[in-house]
Design an enzyme around this catalytic site. Structure first.
Site, PDB file in Angstrom:
ATOM      1  N   CYS A 260       0.361  -0.787   0.331  1.00 34.55           N
ATOM      2  CA  CYS A 260       0.428  -0.161   0.110  1.00 34.55           C
ATOM      3  C   CYS A 260       0.608   1.609   0.086  1.00 34.55           C
ATOM      4  CB  CYS A 260      -1.085   0.235   1.602  1.00 34.55           C
ATOM      5  SG  CYS A 260      -0.179   0.170   2.792  1.00 34.55           S
ATOM      6  N   HIS A 308      -2.414   1.187   6.989  1.00 31.69           N
ATOM      7  CA  HIS A 308      -2.763   1.168   5.609  1.00 31.69           C
ATOM      8  C   HIS A 308      -2.983   3.257   4.601  1.00 31.69           C
ATOM      9  CE1 HIS A 308      -4.694  -0.987   2.063  1.00 31.69           C
ATOM     10  NE2 HIS A 308      -5.136  -0.399   1.547  1.00 31.69           N
ATOM     11  N   HIS A 320      -6.314   1.675  -4.474  1.00 33.41           N
ATOM     12  CA  HIS A 320      -4.925   1.291  -3.020  1.00 33.41           C
ATOM     13  C   HIS A 320      -4.658   0.026  -3.498  1.00 33.41           C
ATOM     14  CE1 HIS A 320      -8.121  -0.957  -0.551  1.00 33.41           C
ATOM     15  NE2 HIS A 320      -8.602  -0.904  -1.972  1.00 33.41           N
TER      16      HIS A 320
END
Length: 345
Positions: A260, A308, A320
């Site tokens: 990520c 994240h 993402h």
């Protein structure tokens, strides 16, 4: 009372069933080897299994960010150590020149009828100890004093560089050990997730499939309705769109696979902006913005541990790199607990 308690007999079948269930659950928990959700019992629903997998992925991603941070610091320590070695080599070259100058003085003294004992000691293979004596400077002439002082200073500088190098070696060793610990955690979590997913048919193995199926998006969707705050943000969004479908690989920063924070770093690198490697550093790399003021290109972060990150593209959506079971894709912000956002200038 004792007789009454004895009269409440439990059926052998019920006891056996409960014992078997307990053993099965204990075995499943032991199989993961890590803190986190135990392996789901054999009769768990697909929804429960996917939820457990999602939690394992979240924990693996948190460990991945720690691994990335340790790796970044290890690489910095390695660069500093390399620079220290280069500087030490340069200083040793200067030291050799200074000792050569002292050798010229010694040669002149020898031709003149004798070599000063202080210079004889100074020109030996290990002059360090002799240079610390205060009597030395009193036994040589003014030119010799200057040369001796230069050598003494250079030896001191080299020793300081050696000390700094030892510190960097210790830091590098510590960071590498930290990386190994986080790697064991990551691989353990991912192995446990794969075991869980193997219980489901392939079409049900994406822990975020329900969210993703409700958020289709084509190229550039949402960007024109809500323009990016600048050309660099727009370029980062464009890069992210180009990478949709790329696989998730922990620790990867592109160009063909990402985790990520690696996707975010690569997207802004393509726009000429250098971002830190980890989520918990990236959130401080720009100006904080509230969710209500998000614009395309803003970095959006999730979970209380900031584990994240995605790139906002407008209309309540982001691009993402989710987890190993899902490639880079568009998803709604509501897919995960929102933790904050930052705008990179």
């Amino acid at each position: 009372m004792a007789a009454h308690r004895r009269s409440r007999k439990r059926s052998a079948g019920g006891h056996t069933a409960r014992t078997a269930a307990a053993i099965a659950l204990a075995g499943a928990a032991t199989a993961t080897g890590f803190d986190g959700p135990a392996l789901a019992e054999p009769q768990a629903t697909p929804e429960r299994i996917r939820a457990d997998v999602a939690e394992l992925y979240r924990e693996a991603e948190a460990a991945t960010e720690k691994y990335n941070g340790a790796k970044e610091k290890a690489e910095s320590a390695q660069r500093r150590l390399h620079d220290l070695h280069d500087e030490t080599a340069r200083r040793r070259g200067r030291l050799d020149e200074a000792r050569d100058a002292l050798g010229s003085v010694a040669a002149a003294q020898y031709r003149g009828g004798g070599l000063d004992p202080a210079l004889r000691l100074l020109l030996s293979e290990n002059p360090d100890g002799y240079l610390d004596g205060t009597a030395l400077a009193e036994r040589v002439g003014s030119r010799q004093k200057a040369e001796v002082g230069r050598v003494r200073g250079q030896l001191r500088e080299i020793e300081q560089l050696r000390g700094a190098a030892r510190v960097e070696v210790e830091a590098l060793t510590s960071r590498r050990a930290e990386m190994k610990r986080h790697k064991r955690t990551i691989t353990g979590k991912l192995t446990a997730a794969r075991r869980l997913l193997s219980r489901l048919p392939p079409e049900q193995r994406d822990a975020g499939a329900d969210h993703a199926s409700r958020s289709p998006a084509g190229p550039r969707d949402g960007v024109t309705a809500s323009p990016a705050p600048g050309p660099r943000a727009a370029e980062a969004v464009a890069y992210a769109y180009e990478k949709i479908g790329s696989p998730y690989v922990w620790g990867a920063t592109g160009p063909d696979a990402f985790d990520c924070s690696g996707l975010v770093q690569a997207a802004y690198r393509s726009a000429g902006v250098s971002l830190p490697r980890t989520t918990y550093a990236q959130i401080n790399a720009g100006r904080r913005v509230p969710r209500s003021a998000l614009l395309p290109g803003d970095l959006v972060f999730f979970y209380s541990g900031i584990s994240h990150v995605g790139i906002y593209i407008g209309d309540g959506r982001m691009i993402h790199a989710p987890n190993p079971s899902a490639p880079v894709r568009v998803a709604p912000l509501d897919e995960m607990p929102f933790a904050g956002a930052a705008r990179v200038s």
